[in-house]
Design an enzyme around this catalytic site. Sequence first.
Site, PDB file in Angstrom:
ATOM      1  N   ASP A   1       0.857  -1.178   0.000  1.00  0.00           N
ATOM      2  CA  ASP A   1       0.000   0.000   0.000  1.00  0.00           C
ATOM      3  C   ASP A   1       0.900   1.236   0.000  1.00  0.00           C
ATOM      4  O   ASP A   1       1.697   1.419   0.915  1.00  0.00           O
ATOM      5  CB  ASP A   1      -0.854  -0.035   1.278  1.00  0.00           C
ATOM      6  CG  ASP A   1      -2.250   0.508   1.084  1.00  0.00           C
ATOM      7  OD1 ASP A   1      -2.371   1.572   0.461  1.00  0.00           O
ATOM      8  OD2 ASP A   1      -3.203  -0.132   1.573  1.00  0.00           O
TER       9      ASP A   1
ATOM     10  N   GLU B   1      -6.529   3.485  -5.816  1.00  0.00           N
ATOM     11  CA  GLU B   1      -7.776   3.599  -5.077  1.00  0.00           C
ATOM     12  C   GLU B   1      -8.494   4.785  -5.702  1.00  0.00           C
ATOM     13  O   GLU B   1      -8.031   5.912  -5.600  1.00  0.00           O
ATOM     14  CB  GLU B   1      -7.529   3.839  -3.588  1.00  0.00           C
ATOM     15  CG  GLU B   1      -8.831   3.843  -2.812  1.00  0.00           C
ATOM     16  CD  GLU B   1      -8.726   4.422  -1.400  1.00  0.00           C
ATOM     17  OE1 GLU B   1      -9.612   4.121  -0.591  1.00  0.00           O
ATOM     18  OE2 GLU B   1      -7.794   5.178  -1.120  1.00  0.00           O
TER      19      GLU B   1
ATOM     20  N   HIS C   1     -11.184  -3.068   3.907  1.00  0.00           N
ATOM     21  CA  HIS C   1     -11.024  -2.646   5.303  1.00  0.00           C
ATOM     22  C   HIS C   1     -11.742  -1.329   5.609  1.00  0.00           C
ATOM     23  O   HIS C   1     -11.715  -0.877   6.748  1.00  0.00           O
ATOM     24  CB  HIS C   1      -9.532  -2.496   5.588  1.00  0.00           C
ATOM     25  CG  HIS C   1      -8.920  -1.407   4.777  1.00  0.00           C
ATOM     26  ND1 HIS C   1      -8.774  -1.491   3.401  1.00  0.00           N
ATOM     27  CD2 HIS C   1      -8.467  -0.175   5.116  1.00  0.00           C
ATOM     28  CE1 HIS C   1      -8.270  -0.362   2.948  1.00  0.00           C
ATOM     29  NE2 HIS C   1      -8.063   0.449   3.962  1.00  0.00           N
ATOM     30  N   ASP C   2     -12.319  -0.692   4.594  1.00  0.00           N
ATOM     31  CA  ASP C   2     -13.030   0.572   4.803  1.00  0.00           C
ATOM     32  C   ASP C   2     -14.542   0.415   4.713  1.00  0.00           C
ATOM     33  O   ASP C   2     -15.280   1.405   4.794  1.00  0.00           O
ATOM     34  CB  ASP C   2     -12.620   1.605   3.732  1.00  0.00           C
ATOM     35  CG  ASP C   2     -11.186   2.054   3.887  1.00  0.00           C
ATOM     36  OD1 ASP C   2     -10.684   2.080   5.026  1.00  0.00           O
ATOM     37  OD2 ASP C   2     -10.563   2.385   2.854  1.00  0.00           O
TER      38      ASP C   2
HETATM   39  C1  GLC Z   1      -7.822   5.176   2.159  1.00  0.00           C
HETATM   40  C2  GLC Z   1      -7.644   3.969   3.030  1.00  0.00           C
HETATM   41  C3  GLC Z   1      -8.246   4.250   4.383  1.00  0.00           C
HETATM   42  C4  GLC Z   1      -7.524   5.419   4.975  1.00  0.00           C
HETATM   43  C5  GLC Z   1      -7.537   6.622   4.048  1.00  0.00           C
HETATM   44  C6  GLC Z   1      -6.533   7.651   4.468  1.00  0.00           C
HETATM   45  O1  GLC Z   1      -9.142   5.424   1.867  1.00  0.00           O
HETATM   46  O2  GLC Z   1      -8.168   2.829   2.431  1.00  0.00           O
HETATM   47  O3  GLC Z   1      -8.208   3.146   5.238  1.00  0.00           O
HETATM   48  O4  GLC Z   1      -8.098   5.765   6.203  1.00  0.00           O
HETATM   49  O5  GLC Z   1      -7.207   6.283   2.732  1.00  0.00           O
HETATM   50  O6  GLC Z   1      -5.238   7.205   4.216  1.00  0.00           O
END
Ligand code: GLC
Length: 600
Positions: free
Chosen positions: A138, A295, A370-371
């Site tokens: 990541d 993402e 995970h979100d």
């Molecule tokens: C992305 C991640 C999330 C995080 C956010 C800030 O959306 O998936 O878990 O809190 O970015 O980095």
Amino acid sequence: MKIMKYINLIVIMAAIAAIVSCQPQDKKSTAQNEKNTANIPNRKWWKEAVVYQIYPRSFKDSNGDGIGDLKGIISKLNYVKSLGVNVIWLNPIFASPNRDNGYDISNYRKIMKQFGNMNDFDTLVSEIHRHGLKLILDLVVNHTSNEHRWFKQSRSSRNNPYRNYYHWWPAERGKPPKRYSYFDVDHNAWKYDSTTNAYYLHYFGTFQPDLNWENPKVRQAIYKIMRFWLNKGIDGFRMDVIPFIAKDTTFPKMPAKYHGNWAHFYANGPHLHEYLKEMNKEVLSKYPNIMTVAEGAGVTSNEVLKFINPSRHELNMLYNFEAIHLGMNPETDHKVGPKRFNLVTFKEIYTKWDSVIDDKGWGTIWLGNHDTPRMVTHWGNDTPKFRAISSKMLTTFLMTMHATPFYYNGDELGMTNIKFDSIKDYRDVATLHAYQHLKETGGNLKKFLNREKLIARDNSRTPFQWDTTRNAGFTTGHPWIKVNPNYKTINVETEERNPNSVLNYFKKIIRLRKKNLILIYGKYTLLDKDNPDVYAYTRELNGKKDLVLLNFTTHKAQAKLSFDMGKARLLIDNYSTVPDANAIKTFTLRPYEAAVFELR
Ligand code: GLC
Ligand code: CA
């Protein structure tokens, strides 16, 4: 008589399919595949892969401190391999004060101490490769932790060499123009810092200051970090909120149309695609066999090709959020199951993304991470009666779409939302700060807690359920977040023994996808689009056609189709009994039934 014969045939076919699919090296079907797909252009390993996302904090704890770690992951690679997936995506494993579970990085070249050390990481890479798997990390470079050395320098004085690594708004200019923050108690993305009498920008928590990508030194520093990890042999990156990196540093007033949808504004910074092209040129193009996925927060289908069209030399894939808000409607989200979202809209969204990307790029498909809530709670039905069957149906969708599936650990077991009753059980800064905000503004806390049972991110972050022993075999210590009590029935050990488990179905359908390149590369066509209950589509390649039928409801449902099913062959069905001949002929599905046919 004829029907009987037909049923027998299907049973035999299904049995053969099951036997065949148990043999990993099936030469005949591989040869068949090669023949059918000889003229597929642009084949890539990452298009044919299934990505398995591991949330390291909750996967497996090796030393009893209640927190998952790299050694824990190493000890479970045989399990990951047994699933049939190809790529592991790890959520951030870098040094971090952990206020957002690793999405606040304080040192990009160090491993988070709770997860282990660099030796453990090197072992992990070589073990993953020894298992024939790949690893993507990541990349969190829209922001750092406020404890990162760069930020400490940057905030120390206005003329520090690192000042321009972040976005500062001097207070003598008055209050900065409104920007929203995701995790701030006051939803304010500017935080005043008295040391230099200025505000800094943070789209996420106050502890997550945004890096200034407009500064070429920042970009070069990030490219160096990327090379550092790629040189360790990793196979690519998932890029955290990468569409947000570019900003108009004059900070104009945010146009009114973006209020309530500010992600779309954040995802459209002026030099975004220049930066991605530069990153590609300086780093990614030097490692031609890696995969990259953005993402795609805030990115619409109109913009996706800018990221992924190969001729633009930016990234390989982007996963989108357009459908994610469905099923999270405050009016209906307390309802479990089918009526929570409109299936016709759901189908429209996925069909639109497929047709936009078409052959000009490559898509992704996912239903949980995970979100988000757990896949089955959000999109299926987590009541005892339908949990397993609806999990399998959703997995069938993911594994038969024209895109690379991103699959979240635990969904292969049918893990469900934990639905905490008390705010004390939550760990996630997003929930805690939203609660705090409501408390301060006199909001309805009861309603909030009810809603969090569906949508809170902690629902998908509870420990992975390995077996029936204490803490589901996740830790011998005290877990950092509660284990879902349903681990006694939903766990790897129990499900491995049950041929009809959610887990065994997952393995089976991955094998089917791998064997059958139609399910990967075949053209996708939506059928019976206005059907509110059934999602039906075909996949077609070199004159061969597969039909996918998915019932998203608790009742029997029928698709309006007109294929001659007389010679159709059932490839997989999520029920342990095959559908009867009449059901096949009339396209009638049992509750949450998923069936894939080869049409002939
Ligand atoms: C992305 C991640 C999330 C995080 C956010 C800030 O959306 O998936 O878990 O809190 O970015 O980095
Ligand atoms: Ca540990």
